[in-house]
Each structure stands twice: as structure tokens, then as C-alpha cells.
Design a protein around this motif. Structure first.
Motif, short mmCIF file in Angstrom:
data_model
loop_
_atom_site.label_atom_id
_atom_site.label_comp_id
_atom_site.label_asym_id
_atom_site.label_seq_id
_atom_site.Cartn_x
_atom_site.Cartn_y
_atom_site.Cartn_z
N ILE A 37 27.56 -17.11 -34.34
CA ILE A 37 28.13 -16.55 -35.56
C ILE A 37 27.26 -15.40 -36.06
O ILE A 37 26.11 -15.27 -35.65
CB ILE A 37 28.31 -17.62 -36.68
CG1 ILE A 37 26.95 -18.17 -37.11
CG2 ILE A 37 29.25 -18.73 -36.22
CD1 ILE A 37 27.02 -19.04 -38.38
N GLY A 38 27.84 -14.60 -36.96
CA GLY A 38 27.11 -13.48 -37.53
C GLY A 38 28.07 -12.35 -37.82
O GLY A 38 29.19 -12.33 -37.31
N VAL A 204 32.09 -17.26 -29.30
CA VAL A 204 31.82 -16.32 -30.38
C VAL A 204 32.96 -16.43 -31.37
O VAL A 204 34.13 -16.38 -30.98
CB VAL A 204 31.72 -14.88 -29.84
CG1 VAL A 204 31.81 -13.86 -30.98
CG2 VAL A 204 30.43 -14.68 -29.07
N THR A 205 32.63 -16.61 -32.64
CA THR A 205 33.69 -16.72 -33.64
C THR A 205 33.27 -16.05 -34.94
O THR A 205 32.10 -16.11 -35.33
CB THR A 205 34.09 -18.19 -33.89
OG1 THR A 205 35.08 -18.23 -34.92
CG2 THR A 205 32.91 -19.05 -34.29
N HIS A 206 34.23 -15.40 -35.59
CA HIS A 206 34.00 -14.85 -36.93
C HIS A 206 34.25 -15.90 -37.99
O HIS A 206 33.89 -15.72 -39.15
CB HIS A 206 34.96 -13.66 -37.18
CG HIS A 206 34.37 -12.34 -36.85
ND1 HIS A 206 33.21 -11.87 -37.43
CD2 HIS A 206 34.73 -11.39 -35.97
CE1 HIS A 206 32.91 -10.68 -36.95
NE2 HIS A 206 33.82 -10.36 -36.06
N GLN A 209 34.32 -21.67 -40.47
CA GLN A 209 35.01 -22.97 -40.48
C GLN A 209 35.25 -23.44 -39.05
O GLN A 209 35.07 -24.61 -38.73
CB GLN A 209 36.34 -22.86 -41.23
CG GLN A 209 36.21 -22.61 -42.72
CD GLN A 209 36.00 -21.14 -43.06
OE1 GLN A 209 35.98 -20.29 -42.18
NE2 GLN A 209 35.84 -20.86 -44.34
N GLN A 210 35.64 -22.50 -38.20
CA GLN A 210 35.88 -22.86 -36.80
C GLN A 210 34.58 -23.31 -36.13
O GLN A 210 34.55 -24.33 -35.42
CB GLN A 210 36.46 -21.67 -36.03
CG GLN A 210 36.79 -21.99 -34.59
CD GLN A 210 37.59 -20.88 -33.95
OE1 GLN A 210 37.08 -19.81 -33.66
NE2 GLN A 210 38.88 -21.14 -33.75
N ALA A 211 33.51 -22.57 -36.36
CA ALA A 211 32.21 -22.95 -35.78
C ALA A 211 31.83 -24.36 -36.22
O ALA A 211 31.37 -25.17 -35.42
CB ALA A 211 31.13 -21.95 -36.18
N SER A 212 32.04 -24.66 -37.50
CA SER A 212 31.64 -25.98 -38.01
C SER A 212 32.54 -27.08 -37.44
O SER A 212 32.09 -28.21 -37.26
CB SER A 212 31.66 -26.01 -39.54
OG SER A 212 32.96 -25.86 -40.03
N ARG A 213 33.80 -26.74 -37.14
CA ARG A 213 34.73 -27.75 -36.61
C ARG A 213 34.49 -28.04 -35.13
O ARG A 213 34.57 -29.19 -34.70
CB ARG A 213 36.18 -27.28 -36.79
CG ARG A 213 36.72 -27.40 -38.20
CD ARG A 213 38.23 -27.22 -38.23
NE ARG A 213 38.67 -25.91 -37.76
CZ ARG A 213 38.97 -24.88 -38.56
NH1 ARG A 213 38.88 -25.00 -39.87
NH2 ARG A 213 39.39 -23.72 -38.05
N VAL A 214 34.25 -27.01 -34.31
CA VAL A 214 34.31 -27.23 -32.86
C VAL A 214 32.95 -27.32 -32.18
O VAL A 214 32.87 -27.83 -31.06
CB VAL A 214 35.13 -26.13 -32.15
CG1 VAL A 214 36.53 -26.03 -32.72
CG2 VAL A 214 34.44 -24.78 -32.16
N SER A 215 31.88 -26.84 -32.81
CA SER A 215 30.64 -26.72 -32.03
C SER A 215 29.61 -27.79 -32.35
O SER A 215 29.55 -28.33 -33.45
CB SER A 215 30.02 -25.33 -32.23
OG SER A 215 29.64 -25.12 -33.56
N ASP A 216 28.80 -28.06 -31.33
CA ASP A 216 27.67 -28.99 -31.48
C ASP A 216 26.42 -28.25 -31.97
O ASP A 216 25.63 -28.79 -32.73
CB ASP A 216 27.34 -29.65 -30.12
CG ASP A 216 28.54 -30.35 -29.53
OD1 ASP A 216 28.97 -31.36 -30.12
OD2 ASP A 216 29.06 -29.89 -28.50
#
Length: 253
Positions: A37-38, A204-206, A209-216
């Protein structure tokens, strides 16, 4: 902590004279989903494309210092074949890019390029890949139809199926949901959660919310530097760096 599959060691990356990545150092674990992210232009997509050497296609771009190891092998070593690397490290792009062929031929393409000619094997691989991408039930009766007739979300899942058909070790995803509606996005996110059982995924995601949902694990980049890297829950609930906290809380970005 499980063993790292990707090791980024002291990496500086340049586009000609412009430096895009500064001294990146971290490991990516096997069978985990890691998100980058960033803000735009922070280097996250550049670094993602280093992992399968897609940046080789850009004149005068490359890693000038440090090395990237996959399964302990320096992927920029002269003996490493970039085509073979891209089979091992598949990529799903921001804009779905199905070939102007049938749904079946889209999946079979990579297998045929690799020299596979056994129709029974290809048939099975097509079915397994579409099932793996949660698309089989929607397209099993229209495999000979053009892939370009699918919806946007189906096209993106087809591209994921095409990627997993050649059995990669790692799947890279560069903002795979940015062009999708919320329902299609949810399907792709569910798929990512299932695929983590068999693959290492870097996304890579903007969307935080998606990062918090899908990533470890989550890595936060800013102006080409890795600012913070850790378990996703910790990054979002207890960041150690003020820049990370400011970005996550929406103070900039």
C-alpha cells in the motif's frame, strides 16, 4: 514465521537516471497474501514488477544495487531465463486482458506454449483452473464462446484462471479490482482468500480496506522507501511509524 519465498535485499531501482526504489529490504513468506500500500508513485507497482522482471521491457530500467531472491535464486542473474521466471511468477494486471479467443483457448494458451499437446490433460487443466478461479459454473456451457463476451469481473477471474493453469509458485496482482464493481470485487477477494492455500500472493492495492480484508502481511511504501512492514492487523491497528499512521488515517495520500 514461515520460510521466505521472496527475499528483497538492499534493492535500488532506477528508471534511467530517476531512482524509484531506495534500499528496499524485506522477506515475503510462502503461502501468505502480502499487500503493498501507499500513495500513487510510491514505487509499489515498480517493485511488484521486479519479481517477474516485467520491468525488463522498459529501456534503461532496472535494479542497480542489491538483489531479489526467489527460492534462494537471484532472479536477475545472467543464467535466469525471464520467460521461465514469468511462468513461475504469474501476473494479473489492473485491467483484465483476455486474449481475443475462446474461454477454453485463453486457459489452454499457456499450456500449449509450454509444449503441452495432450488434449485430455489440457481439458482437465482448463476445468481445474476455472474451478480454482470460481468461474467454472458460470462458463462451463460456453467454453467455445469468446472470452471478450464475459463481464468485467468474469474477465478478471478468467485472467486469474489463465495464470494458475501453468501452476506458478507466486501470483502477482497489480490492483486487480480497481476497475470492478463492489460485487465483482468481493468475488475476487474471496478467490484470493482461497488461493492462498496453494500460492504465495503479492497484491498492490490502493484500497486500504481491501488490504485489511485479504492480506496477512502489509508493506507501506512512501516516495520509493519501505516505511513499515508487518502483520496486517498490526499495521492497521497499531502502526509503529507516524507516516504509516498518517496515511492509514487519511491525513495524506
Amino acid at each position: 514465521m514461515s520460510k521466505p519465498i521472496i527475499q528483497v535485499q538492499d534493492v535500488d531501482f532506477f528508471y534511467d537516471k530517476k531512482q524509484a526504489i531506495f534500499n528496499a529490504n524485506f522477506d515475503i513468506e510462502d503461502n501468505k497474501v502480502t499487500s503493498f500500500i501507499g500513495p500513487s508513485g510510491c514505487g509499489k507497482s515498480t517493485l511488484l514488477r521486479c519479481f517477474n522482471r516485467m520491468n525488463d521491457l522498459i529501456p534503461n530500467a532496472g535494479v542497480r544495487k542489491g538483489q531479489i531472491l526467489i527460492q534462494g535464486q537471484d532472479i536477475n542473474a545472467p543464467k535466469v531465463d525471464a520467460i521461465d521466471l514469468r511462468r513461475r511468477v504469474g501476473m494479473v494486471f489492473q485491467k483484465s486482458n483476455p486474449f481475443p479467443k475462446s474461454i477454453y483457448d485463453n486457459i489452454a494458451y499457456g499450456l500449449r506454449i509450454a509444449g503441452e499437446s495432450n488434449k485430455a490433460y489440457i481439458d482437465q487443466a482448463v476445468e481445474e483452473s476455472l474451478k480454482g478461479a470460481a468461474l467454472w459454473d458460470e462458463v462451463k456451457d460456453r467454453l467455445k464462446d469468446s472470452a471478450l463476451g464475459l463481464s468485467g469481473g468474469q474477465m478478471q477471474r478468467l485472467c486469474i484462471a489463465r495464470t494458475i493453469a501453468v501452476k506458478p509458485e507466486i501470483i502477482l496482482m497489480d490492483e486487480p479490482c480497481s476497475a470492478l464493481d463492489p460485487i465483482a470485487t468481493a468475488k475476487v477477494e474471496d478467490l484470493i482468500s482461497e488461493l492462498r492455500n496453494d500460492y504465495t500472493i503479492v497484491i498492490v492495492t490502493h484500497s486500504m480496506q481491501q488490504a485489511s480484508r485479504v492480506s496477512d502481511r502489509t508493506a507501506f511504501f512512501y516516495l520509493g522507501q519501505l516505511i513499515e512492514y508487518g502483520d496486517t492487523e498490526n499495521i492497521f491497528t497499531n502502526p509503529q511509524q507516524k507516516q504509516t499512521e498518517d496515511y492509514i488515517s487519511g491525513r495524506f495520500g
